[in-house]
Design an enzyme around this catalytic site. Structure first.
Site, PDB file in Angstrom:
ATOM      1  N   LYS A 110       0.824  -1.212   0.000  1.00 57.11           N
ATOM      2  CA  LYS A 110       0.000   0.000   0.000  1.00 57.11           C
ATOM      3  C   LYS A 110       0.855   1.257   0.000  1.00 57.11           C
ATOM      4  O   LYS A 110       0.540   2.217  -0.700  1.00 57.11           O
ATOM      5  CB  LYS A 110      -0.957  -0.004   1.193  1.00 57.11           C
ATOM      6  N   LYS A 189      -3.584  -7.447 -10.716  1.00 56.97           N
ATOM      7  CA  LYS A 189      -4.686  -7.746  -9.801  1.00 56.97           C
ATOM      8  C   LYS A 189      -5.747  -6.649  -9.902  1.00 56.97           C
ATOM      9  O   LYS A 189      -5.413  -5.462  -9.870  1.00 56.97           O
ATOM     10  CB  LYS A 189      -4.145  -7.799  -8.352  1.00 56.97           C
ATOM     11  N   LYS A 192      -9.492  -1.681  -6.379  1.00 49.11           N
ATOM     12  CA  LYS A 192     -10.083  -0.342  -6.364  1.00 49.11           C
ATOM     13  C   LYS A 192      -9.019   0.725  -6.557  1.00 49.11           C
ATOM     14  O   LYS A 192      -9.250   1.743  -7.168  1.00 49.11           O
ATOM     15  CB  LYS A 192     -10.765  -0.075  -5.006  1.00 49.11           C
TER      16      LYS A 192
HETATM   17  P1  ADP Z   1      -9.265  -3.765  -3.277  1.00 49.15           P
HETATM   18  O1  ADP Z   1      -7.910  -4.347  -3.616  1.00 49.15           O
HETATM   19  O2  ADP Z   1     -10.091  -3.551  -4.481  1.00 49.15           O
HETATM   20  O3  ADP Z   1      -9.174  -2.531  -2.390  1.00 49.15           O
HETATM   21  P2  ADP Z   1      -9.995  -5.099  -0.864  1.00 49.15           P
HETATM   22  O4  ADP Z   1      -8.567  -5.111  -0.424  1.00 49.15           O
HETATM   23  O5  ADP Z   1     -10.954  -4.183  -0.186  1.00 49.15           O
HETATM   24  O6  ADP Z   1     -10.038  -4.855  -2.428  1.00 49.15           O
HETATM   25  O7  ADP Z   1     -10.527  -6.575  -0.791  1.00 49.15           O
HETATM   26  C1  ADP Z   1     -11.783  -6.996  -0.320  1.00 49.15           C
HETATM   27  C2  ADP Z   1     -11.871  -8.503  -0.486  1.00 49.15           C
HETATM   28  O8  ADP Z   1     -11.912  -8.834  -1.876  1.00 49.15           O
HETATM   29  C3  ADP Z   1     -10.687  -9.257   0.093  1.00 49.15           C
HETATM   30  O9  ADP Z   1     -11.124 -10.476   0.675  1.00 49.15           O
HETATM   31  C4  ADP Z   1      -9.816  -9.512  -1.097  1.00 49.15           C
HETATM   32  O10 ADP Z   1      -9.021 -10.654  -0.937  1.00 49.15           O
HETATM   33  C5  ADP Z   1     -10.826  -9.697  -2.209  1.00 49.15           C
HETATM   34  N1  ADP Z   1     -10.270  -9.242  -3.487  1.00 49.15           N
HETATM   35  C6  ADP Z   1      -9.964  -7.963  -3.837  1.00 49.15           C
HETATM   36  N2  ADP Z   1      -9.471  -7.902  -5.085  1.00 49.15           N
HETATM   37  C7  ADP Z   1      -9.443  -9.174  -5.556  1.00 49.15           C
HETATM   38  C8  ADP Z   1      -9.044  -9.765  -6.794  1.00 49.15           C
HETATM   39  N3  ADP Z   1      -8.591  -9.044  -7.802  1.00 49.15           N
HETATM   40  N4  ADP Z   1      -9.149 -11.104  -6.908  1.00 49.15           N
HETATM   41  C9  ADP Z   1      -9.638 -11.868  -5.893  1.00 49.15           C
HETATM   42  N5  ADP Z   1     -10.028 -11.362  -4.718  1.00 49.15           N
HETATM   43  C10 ADP Z   1      -9.951 -10.031  -4.526  1.00 49.15           C
HETATM   44  N1  TRP Z   2      -8.407  -6.284   5.393  1.00 47.69           N
HETATM   45  C1  TRP Z   2      -9.555  -6.699   4.629  1.00 47.69           C
HETATM   46  C2  TRP Z   2      -9.404  -6.185   3.194  1.00 47.69           C
HETATM   47  O1  TRP Z   2      -8.713  -5.228   2.940  1.00 47.69           O
HETATM   48  C3  TRP Z   2     -10.840  -6.182   5.216  1.00 47.69           C
HETATM   49  C4  TRP Z   2     -11.016  -6.673   6.604  1.00 47.69           C
HETATM   50  C5  TRP Z   2     -10.885  -5.937   7.733  1.00 47.69           C
HETATM   51  C6  TRP Z   2     -11.329  -8.011   7.006  1.00 47.69           C
HETATM   52  N2  TRP Z   2     -11.119  -6.719   8.824  1.00 47.69           N
HETATM   53  C7  TRP Z   2     -11.389  -7.978   8.440  1.00 47.69           C
HETATM   54  C8  TRP Z   2     -11.554  -9.188   6.340  1.00 47.69           C
HETATM   55  C9  TRP Z   2     -11.667  -9.132   9.183  1.00 47.69           C
HETATM   56  C10 TRP Z   2     -11.830 -10.355   7.095  1.00 47.69           C
HETATM   57  C11 TRP Z   2     -11.883 -10.307   8.508  1.00 47.69           C
HETATM   58  O2  TRP Z   2      -9.998  -6.750   2.336  1.00 47.69           O
END
Ligand code: ADP
Ligand code: TRP
Length: 319
Positions: A110, A189, A192
């Protein structure tokens, strides 16, 4: 069995979120007591705009419901409606080795992508551990990229148990084996924060445009194409049957079809796949207070458990 997962309201939900996490979470709601939350405390590490925070949180809840989350089975709530979780995060932080957090790749990723290197971002896995442990969760459905966070959670829980007696259950990750990481428009990947997403509930025209912009190589129409390295095929296989995928692969290898045609086929498969969910979303939108009512009910259920677990934790550590 108690199932728990969270998703950040840092943007709009995309098909990577759906196949990586939401689909499994929705399927699991029939197998136990499910708790799903909108991780707004977490999103504060990257989203510092109160209006967007409120709107996104609401929209994430709406989209999750539209995709099939059943609020009579699963509790859906905002993370910040259970503020005790931040107290637990503090307690867990006192047994978490700094060096363990330094090894977390999500922090490094990040920061590399431009998210500010705040103390909150650094200790993010500790808050995530608190999210999981405060509900005595058994199973945590998440995408592959979250696996390390669950390992850290298990580590922290073990340290607390070794220091203060059996306080916590050790949760198990449930990683979607059928879905490796969903690729985005650029082949990276889908995320967002990369601007390469296909949103679950994007407008028709915009969704088509995005799919048509998937990056491909410059193989001419007549020439055979490699289906094994194509993100069009990879995305199509999320929506199509095995036979349909085999047929597309055959046309790749045969040559004579341009990428544009395959993208059109992908668009219609995706559009049909989410049609029932779009219909459900329209129904929910027609009832303006529905989402807030669901979130309030979810928060009540979540608070009841969190209060019980926190009494146990406070007693165990001597507070
Ligand atoms: P982003 O990368 O879009 O910010 P998050 O980190 O909020 O997504 O992820 C939310 C959930 O969706 C998590 O459990 C993450 O593993 C899953 N996820 C996000 N992007 C992908 C992807 N490209 N392929 C599979 N799972 C994903
Ligand atoms: N870190 C997770 C993500 O970015 C979101 C998340 C926060 C989460 N607390 C959690 C997922 C607890 C599972 C359980 O996608």
């Amino acid at each position: 069995m108690r199932i728990l997962s969270g998703i950040q309201p840092s943007g709009v939900l995309h098909i990577g979120n759906y196949f990586g996490m939401m689909r499994a979470a929705i399927a699991l709601q029939a197998e136990g007591e499910a708790f799903y939350f909108v991780a707004d405390y977490h999103a504060l590490t990257s989203l510092q705009n109160p209006k967007a925070m409120r709107e996104n949180s609401h929209r994430v809840a709406l989209d999750f419901l539209a995709c099939g989350l059943d609020p009579d089975r699963a509790a859906l709530f905002r993370q910040s409606d259970v503020p005790q979780v931040t107290e637990l995060a503090w307690i867990l932080g006192t047994v978490t080795p700094f060096s363990r957090l330094e090894l977390a790749h999500s922090y490094k990723d990040k920061v590399a992508r431009g998210v500010a290197a705040s103390a909150g971002l650094f200790t993010y896995p500790v808050l995530m551990a608190a999210d999981i442990l405060i509900y005595d969760s058994d199973v945590v459905p998440v995408g592959k990229d979250q696996k390390q966070h669950i390992e850290i959670t298990r580590d922290i829980a073990t340290r607390i148990n070794e220091t203060f007696g059996e306080v916590f259950k050790l949760p198990e990750p449930r990683i979607q084996s059928s879905t490796e990481t969903v690729p985005g428009l650029d082949g990276q990947k889908m995320s967002k924060s990369y601007g390469n997403t296909i949103d679950i509930f994007g407008e028709e025209k915009e969704t088509r445009k995005r799919i048509m912009s998937i990056v491909t190589d410059s193989t001419p129409v007549e020439a055979p194409k490699n289906p094994d390295t194509s993100s069009i095929v990879q995305l199509y296989s999320l929506f199509a049957t095995e036979a349909e995928v085999a047929a597309m692969k055959k046309r790749f290898v045969a040559g004579g079809t341009g990428y544009g045609d395959f993208k059109k086929q992908l668009f219609s498969a995706l559009w049909d796949y989410f049609a029932p969910m779009r219909a459900r979303r329209a129904e929910i939108l027609a009832e303006p207070s529905y989402v807030d009512e669901v979130l309030a009910r979810g928060a009540e259920r979540a608070n009841a458990i969190a209060d019980r677990v926190m009494s146990r934790v406070r007693a165990a550590v001597g507070l």
